[in-house]
Design an enzyme around this catalytic site. Structure first.
Site, PDB file in Angstrom:
ATOM      1  N   HIS A  14      94.326 -26.224 100.287  1.00  0.00           N
ATOM      2  CA  HIS A  14      94.430 -25.999 101.729  1.00  0.00           C
ATOM      3  C   HIS A  14      95.918 -25.853 102.025  1.00  0.00           C
ATOM      4  O   HIS A  14      96.651 -26.832 101.934  1.00  0.00           O
ATOM      5  CB  HIS A  14      93.857 -27.171 102.506  1.00  0.00           C
ATOM      6  CG  HIS A  14      92.465 -27.565 102.090  1.00  0.00           C
ATOM      7  ND1 HIS A  14      92.196 -28.339 100.960  1.00  0.00           N
ATOM      8  CD2 HIS A  14      91.246 -27.290 102.646  1.00  0.00           C
ATOM      9  CE1 HIS A  14      90.888 -28.531 100.861  1.00  0.00           C
ATOM     10  NE2 HIS A  14      90.280 -27.896 101.869  1.00  0.00           N
ATOM     11  N   ASP A  60      90.646 -22.976 107.833  1.00  0.00           N
ATOM     12  CA  ASP A  60      89.644 -23.976 107.490  1.00  0.00           C
ATOM     13  C   ASP A  60      88.646 -24.008 108.648  1.00  0.00           C
ATOM     14  O   ASP A  60      88.835 -23.330 109.672  1.00  0.00           O
ATOM     15  CB  ASP A  60      90.310 -25.340 107.285  1.00  0.00           C
ATOM     16  CG  ASP A  60      89.507 -26.252 106.363  1.00  0.00           C
ATOM     17  OD1 ASP A  60      88.311 -25.975 106.137  1.00  0.00           O
ATOM     18  OD2 ASP A  60      90.064 -27.248 105.887  1.00  0.00           O
ATOM     19  N   ARG A 105      77.822 -26.760  96.898  1.00  0.00           N
ATOM     20  CA  ARG A 105      76.840 -26.334  97.892  1.00  0.00           C
ATOM     21  C   ARG A 105      75.481 -26.012  97.266  1.00  0.00           C
ATOM     22  O   ARG A 105      74.448 -26.320  97.821  1.00  0.00           O
ATOM     23  CB  ARG A 105      77.364 -25.112  98.663  1.00  0.00           C
ATOM     24  CG  ARG A 105      78.658 -25.363  99.418  1.00  0.00           C
ATOM     25  CD  ARG A 105      78.463 -26.384 100.514  1.00  0.00           C
ATOM     26  NE  ARG A 105      79.676 -26.567 101.300  1.00  0.00           N
ATOM     27  CZ  ARG A 105      80.245 -27.735 101.542  1.00  0.00           C
ATOM     28  NH1 ARG A 105      79.725 -28.833 101.036  1.00  0.00           N
ATOM     29  NH2 ARG A 105      81.333 -27.814 102.275  1.00  0.00           N
ATOM     30  N   ASP A 123      81.506 -22.857  99.829  1.00  0.00           N
ATOM     31  CA  ASP A 123      82.422 -23.848  99.261  1.00  0.00           C
ATOM     32  C   ASP A 123      81.841 -24.375  97.949  1.00  0.00           C
ATOM     33  O   ASP A 123      81.425 -25.531  97.856  1.00  0.00           O
ATOM     34  CB  ASP A 123      82.609 -25.016 100.226  1.00  0.00           C
ATOM     35  CG  ASP A 123      83.472 -24.668 101.415  1.00  0.00           C
ATOM     36  OD1 ASP A 123      84.649 -24.324 101.208  1.00  0.00           O
ATOM     37  OD2 ASP A 123      82.986 -24.736 102.555  1.00  0.00           O
ATOM     38  N   HIS A 179      89.040 -33.390 108.556  1.00  0.00           N
ATOM     39  CA  HIS A 179      87.773 -33.135 109.239  1.00  0.00           C
ATOM     40  C   HIS A 179      87.690 -33.923 110.550  1.00  0.00           C
ATOM     41  O   HIS A 179      86.992 -33.505 111.477  1.00  0.00           O
ATOM     42  CB  HIS A 179      86.587 -33.528 108.344  1.00  0.00           C
ATOM     43  CG  HIS A 179      86.472 -32.675 107.125  1.00  0.00           C
ATOM     44  ND1 HIS A 179      87.135 -32.974 105.957  1.00  0.00           N
ATOM     45  CD2 HIS A 179      85.786 -31.535 106.892  1.00  0.00           C
ATOM     46  CE1 HIS A 179      86.864 -32.045 105.051  1.00  0.00           C
ATOM     47  NE2 HIS A 179      86.035 -31.166 105.596  1.00  0.00           N
TER      48      HIS A 179
END
Length: 583
Positions: free
Chosen positions: A278, A362, A186, A178, A290
């Site tokens: 997304h 995801d 990241r 990501d 999340h």
């Protein structure tokens, strides 16, 4: 014999006359296949900057690719097929050398000690690498941090690919990350760091976007990453989804779509497969996927004009992957997460919108996907139309669930074969190209700097002259020391006198800050993320950079000292302020 494409040394997008129009159309449709069949990942649609290692690209006939994929699948058992659709994370910064604590984490996740053993045991098709910082809105489902430096990641990915090479399928791994940049970055150490997506939206120049993302693609490819879970194609709604925020290019679907297209082309030119996310759009939601299932209340008409418009643009640009979101899309399939919805992924995405690439979930370790056991969740996701299962909370259970469902007939083997076929085509596209030299990492600041500078926006204050004169003092809200120090250095390079006491105050705020983090004494307030907080500032001058990257601070310093004109325009509305004071 492979067809060859000669690339013009200026535009880098000329086809050899021997390539028929039908073949060109096929390559554009299956952009996922092109770059592995080339010596470098550049296709006809990726015009712009020259490839680093030459301009003559060998291509293969599409029939040969299809035959190769079919031949690989024919040799695969159900267990092989099940492994190919899984892309878990693993504990450890090495594929084979792990500590006792790391081994314990892998045993709990997959019943093995090392990442390499995980690949070999479950015949995995891919692996995702994880790293995060304190401002990361995705940290809730990131249980491991296994990236440290370009050298370490290159060694890790090399070890992972060596493990994959020992599998009967003899195909490379998809290695994902990501690397959105901005608050979701990241790997930052040693890399050329791009600013946030909203910075690109403020600059408003897709040409600069494509060049910057090509640079990022080259550096990701150099460390062994071939799939990037970016760009975020979510259009930011009026409420401004906090989990998306500056990860979005902005609130204008057309402008955001142009940025998405440029990012897809740039990454492809750098040798990395881009992922739109997304789907079908997370930008108009209030909740964080999340931790809970957000509800998308857009009417179908608004979905088409806003949320889906950027995805349509990306599909037309041959984006190789799309990530399904854990989103309850009321206008399409109310009460069902898009991850598990045939109406969203098959009827809408495949049939209506014509997407032919890989659909990846995801993270399946996010709360909405963990309401059912890992094996059942993986099967449901495949039946809904996903091809690649990302971050299952238990690798062994997800793998066994798929195999058992095929045996029982609840998951048609043909559906699994279809998914694997798409994944293998992607691997032939981006998994086999030679990686650029590691020495190229961190060398592309000159390509990215113009973009970061072009985004600096003045929302209050005069345009075209220095915004600060005399001694300057830089202050910042808590946790902004890195950006503050970079700005101080850049101001000094631009001839400013920077003092520790007194002077005109330039105050920095950023992600997660509130009204209490503003400074009443500031002559200039600068927001380094979504700039809505500027509406509450009393400073005479208000500036947005949308990012705290080093290059954004350099661009800010040039604007503050009058060495550069602020050319950015806010890609979102800020209450009571213009998009820019520089018409």
């Amino acid at each position: 014999m492979p067809t060859r494409v000669t690339v013009d040394p200026v535009t880098y997008c000329w086809w050899d006359t021997r390539v028929t129009s039908s073949t060109q159309k096929w390559f554009r449709r299956l952009g996922t296949v092109v770059s592995s069949l080339c010596t470098v990942a550049v296709v006809a649609s990726a015009c712009g900057t020259a490839p680093d290692n030459g301009g003559t690209l060998p291509m293969q006939d599409p029939a040969d690719v299809s035959a190769k994929v079919a031949g690989i699948i024919k040799k695969m058992s159900d267990a092989d097929l099940a492994g190919q659709v899984l892309m878990p994370f693993a504990y450890g910064r090495s594929a084979t050398d792990v500590s006792a604590g790391t081994a314990a984490g892998n045993k709990a996740l997959a019943g093995v000690d090392t990442p390499a053993q995980m690949i070999e045991k479950y015949r995995l098709g891919g692996m995702i690498l994880i790293g995060f910082g304190g401002n990361d809105p995705t940290a809730a489902n990131q249980p491991v941090n296994n990236v440290e430096s370009p050298e370490q990641v290159r060694a890790l990915t090399g070890g992972l690919q060596s493990a994959a090479a020992r599998l009967p399928a003899d195909v490379p791994l998809l290695i994902g990350m990501d690397q959105e940049f901005g608050v979701v970055t990241r790997l930052s150490t040693g890399m050329t760091t791009l600013p946030s997506a909203m910075t690109f939206g403020a600059a408003g120049d897709p040409r600069l976007t494509e060049v910057a993302w090509r640079a990022a693609g080259l550096e990701l490819a150099a460390v062994g990453v071939n799939v990037n879970f970016a760009p975020v194609a979510d259009v930011l709604g009026p409420a401004g989804s906090s989990v998306i925020g500056s990860r979005s290019y902005g609130s204008d679907p057309k402008a955001a779509g142009e940025q998405v297209v440029a990012a897809v082309k740039g990454m492809r030119a750098g040798g990395v497969a881009a992922t739109l996310k997304h789907f079908p759009g997370h930008g108009h939601t209030a909740a964080d996927s999340h931790t809970e299932l957000p509800v998308v209340n857009q009417t179908r008409q608004l979905l088409d004009s806003d949320d889906l418009a950027t995805f349509k643009a990306g599909i037309d640009a041959d984006a190789p992957l799309i990530m399904s979101g854990h989103l309850d899309v009321q206008a399409i399939d109310p009460g069902v997460a898009a991850t598990f919805s045939k109406k969203v992924l098959i009827d809408l995405l495949r049939k209506e919108m014509g997407f032919q690439g890989v659909v990846v979930t995801d993270g399946m370790n996010m709360a909405p996907a963990m309401k059912v056991p890992p094996g059942e969740a993986a099967v449901q996701a495949l039946l809904a139309g996903n091809d690649l299962i990302l971050m299952p909370p238990h690798v062994g259970k997800a793998h066994q669930g798929i195999v058992d469902a095929v045996t029982a007939g609840t998951l048609p083997r043909a559906r699994l074969v279809e998914a694997v076929g798409r994944i293998l085509s992607l691997k032939l596209g981006f998994g086999q190209a030679a990686a650029p030299a590691l020495s190229t990492v961190g060398t592309h600041q000159q390509e990215v700097a113009p973009l970061a500078a072009a985004a600096v926006t003045v929302l209050r204050g005069a345009c075209g002259k220095p915004l600060v004169t005399g001694p300057v003092r830089v202050t910042a809200s808590a946790g902004r020391d890195k950006a503050r120090n970079r700005l101080i250095e850049a101001l000094k390079r631009n001839g400013a006198t920077v003092v520790e006491t007194g002077g005109s105050v330039v105050h920095l705020v950023g992600y997660g800050d509130a009204a209490d983090d503003l400074s009443a004494a500031a002559a200039v307030t600068v927001h380094m993320d979504v700039p809505t907080l500027l509406a509450k500032s009393t400073s005479k001058v208000l500036v947005a950079t949308y990012s705290s990257s080093d290059l954004s601070m350099d661009g800010l310093a040039a604007v503050l000292t009058g060495k550069a004109k602020p050319t950015g325009r806010s890609p979102i509305e800020v209450t009571g302020l213009p998009r820019t004071t520089c018409a």
